[in-house]
Motif scaffolding. Structure first.
Motif, short mmCIF file in Angstrom:
data_model
loop_
_atom_site.label_atom_id
_atom_site.label_comp_id
_atom_site.label_asym_id
_atom_site.label_seq_id
_atom_site.Cartn_x
_atom_site.Cartn_y
_atom_site.Cartn_z
N VAL A 111 0.82 -1.22 0.00
CA VAL A 111 0.00 0.00 0.00
C VAL A 111 0.86 1.28 0.00
N ARG A 139 -8.73 6.75 -14.07
CA ARG A 139 -8.38 6.80 -12.64
C ARG A 139 -7.92 8.19 -12.22
N TYR A 188 -9.68 11.10 -5.16
CA TYR A 188 -8.31 10.92 -4.67
C TYR A 188 -8.26 10.10 -3.38
N ARG A 189 -7.16 9.40 -3.24
CA ARG A 189 -6.89 8.67 -1.99
C ARG A 189 -6.04 9.57 -1.09
N ASN A 190 -4.99 10.13 -1.64
CA ASN A 190 -4.15 11.06 -0.89
C ASN A 190 -4.66 12.48 -1.16
N CYS A 205 -6.57 -2.63 -5.07
CA CYS A 205 -6.57 -1.49 -4.14
C CYS A 205 -7.53 -0.37 -4.56
N HIS A 206 -8.06 -0.42 -5.77
CA HIS A 206 -8.97 0.65 -6.22
C HIS A 206 -10.32 0.12 -6.70
N CYS A 229 2.23 2.81 -3.90
CA CYS A 229 1.52 3.46 -5.01
C CYS A 229 1.66 4.97 -4.84
N ASN A 230 2.85 5.41 -4.46
CA ASN A 230 3.08 6.83 -4.21
C ASN A 230 4.24 7.27 -5.08
N TYR A 275 -5.33 6.16 5.00
CA TYR A 275 -6.11 7.19 4.27
C TYR A 275 -7.57 7.16 4.74
N THR A 316 -4.48 -5.70 -11.59
CA THR A 316 -3.83 -5.45 -10.29
C THR A 316 -4.36 -4.17 -9.63
N CYS A 317 -4.67 -3.16 -10.42
CA CYS A 317 -5.13 -1.88 -9.86
C CYS A 317 -6.36 -2.10 -8.98
N ASP A 346 -3.43 14.81 -3.80
CA ASP A 346 -3.72 14.58 -5.21
C ASP A 346 -5.07 15.18 -5.62
N ARG A 366 0.31 13.16 -9.59
CA ARG A 366 -0.85 12.43 -10.09
C ARG A 366 -2.07 13.06 -9.42
C1 HEC Z 1 -1.13 -2.05 -3.29
C2 HEC Z 1 -2.28 -1.18 -3.43
C3 HEC Z 1 -2.38 -0.38 -4.72
C4 HEC Z 1 -2.38 -0.85 -6.01
C5 HEC Z 1 -2.23 -2.30 -6.49
C6 HEC Z 1 -2.58 0.30 -6.86
N1 HEC Z 1 -2.71 1.43 -6.11
FE1 HEC Z 1 -2.99 3.31 -6.80
N2 HEC Z 1 -2.91 4.06 -4.93
C7 HEC Z 1 -2.68 3.28 -3.80
C8 HEC Z 1 -2.41 4.16 -2.69
C9 HEC Z 1 -2.12 3.73 -1.27
C10 HEC Z 1 -2.49 5.48 -3.19
C11 HEC Z 1 -2.21 6.78 -2.44
C12 HEC Z 1 -0.73 7.06 -2.65
C13 HEC Z 1 -0.19 8.31 -2.05
O1 HEC Z 1 -0.26 8.49 -0.82
O2 HEC Z 1 0.33 9.15 -2.79
C14 HEC Z 1 -2.78 5.37 -4.61
C15 HEC Z 1 -2.89 6.45 -5.45
C16 HEC Z 1 -3.08 6.36 -6.80
C17 HEC Z 1 -3.21 7.49 -7.68
C18 HEC Z 1 -3.09 8.97 -7.30
C19 HEC Z 1 -4.40 9.60 -7.02
C20 HEC Z 1 -4.95 9.33 -5.63
O3 HEC Z 1 -5.98 8.65 -5.55
O4 HEC Z 1 -4.36 9.80 -4.63
C21 HEC Z 1 -3.41 7.00 -8.93
C22 HEC Z 1 -3.62 7.79 -10.19
C23 HEC Z 1 -3.37 5.55 -8.82
N3 HEC Z 1 -3.18 5.20 -7.51
C24 HEC Z 1 -3.51 4.69 -9.89
C25 HEC Z 1 -3.29 3.33 -9.81
C26 HEC Z 1 -3.28 2.46 -10.96
C27 HEC Z 1 -3.51 2.91 -12.40
C28 HEC Z 1 -3.00 1.20 -10.51
C29 HEC Z 1 -2.76 -0.04 -11.33
C30 HEC Z 1 -1.63 0.01 -12.20
C31 HEC Z 1 -2.86 1.30 -9.06
N4 HEC Z 1 -3.05 2.61 -8.67
C32 HEC Z 1 -2.62 0.23 -8.23
C33 HEC Z 1 -2.67 1.91 -3.72
C34 HEC Z 1 -2.60 1.05 -4.79
#
Ligand code: HEC
Length: 193
Positions: free
Chosen positions: A66, A184, A95-97, A150-151, A69-70, A170, A146-147, A100, A90
């Motif tokens: 987790v 996304r 948004y998660r963070n 977590c999403h 993804c930063n 978060y 895979t995305c 963003d 990004r």
């Molecule tokens: C293991 C868990 C995990 C996976 C798998 C994952 N994400 Fe995330 N994603 C996160 C987390 C945690 C954050 C917040 C990161 C931060 O603090 O900047 C995030 C943030 C993001 C953001 C930035 C915007 C936001 O919501 O803050 C984007 C865009 C994003 N993810 C796209 C993707 C995509 C596209 C994929 C697949 C390729 C993906 N993620 C796979 C956990 C994940």
């Protein structure tokens, strides 16, 4: 707010409205340079980010990944931003963070991408020119299964340990409920002029 949305093509209508031929050439050249630089930065960052994420999932499982993804956890982000004199973010409407979160310009661009997607248009990168900076945007799609780990849907796609890790870090997360192929968010690369 004056927004200049430039398309990819050098003969876009926006540029043809420029008064003189030489001005038009300068604008077209600068726009092309920013497009090329933006593409380089976004592609390199995306590649590094997906690589780091997959490695973390393999080594630590999804819940342990987790923190990966930063984009700011990536050493390459620093060197890219120094080399190209740009900021790299990004941005997402869900948004998660909270870092963003979209600003007014980002919101317009994201809403426009969503409208294009609904209309069946293939989304492409674009430039927005402002007084002191040129912003390059590139869509980020939910392009890999895979995305969704977590999403995706918190009930069906995200395992309980991962969901707990996400909610712990978060508490105000908005970034679940996505499906494969959804928009996304966007890469936002801002170059100083
Ligand atoms: C293991 C868990 C995990 C996976 C798998 C994952 N994400 Fe995330 N994603 C996160 C987390 C945690 C954050 C917040 C990161 C931060 O603090 O900047 C995030 C943030 C993001 C953001 C930035 C915007 C936001 O919501 O803050 C984007 C865009 C994003 N993810 C796209 C993707 C995509 C596209 C994929 C697949 C390729 C993906 N993620 C796979 C956990 C994940």
């Amino acid at each position: 707010m004056a927004l200049l949305l430039l398309g990819w093509a050098c003969n876009s209508p926006t540029q043809q409205t420029t008064d003189t031929a030489s001005e038009s050439q300068t604008t077209a050249k600068a726009a092309t340079d920013f497009q090329i630089a933006g593409d380089s930065v976004a592609n390199a960052a995306q590649k590094a980010f997906v690589g780091a994420l997959m490695k973390a999932i393999n080594e630590q499982g999804t819940a342990g990944a987790v923190s990966f993804c930063n984009v700011h956890a990536l050493p390459i982000a620093d060197s890219l931003s120094q080399h190209y004199n740009c900021t790299i973010q990004r941005i997402s409407d869900h948004y998660r963070n909270p870092a963003d979160m979209p600003d007014a310009t980002d919101s317009i661009v994201i809403a426009d991408y969503q409208a294009q997607k609904t209309a069946g248009t293939v989304l492409s990168a674009r430039l927005v020119e402002q007084e002191n900076q040129v912003i390059y945007y590139k869509p980020i799609m939910v392009g890999m299964p895979t995305c969704l780990q977590c999403h995706g849907d918190p009930k069906n796609d995200i395992d309980p340990a991962t969901l707990a890790a996400i909610r712990g870090k978060y508490p105000a997360d908005l970034a679940t409920g996505y499906q494969h192929g959804d928009l996304r968010g966007v890469w936002k690369i801002a170059f100083r002029k």
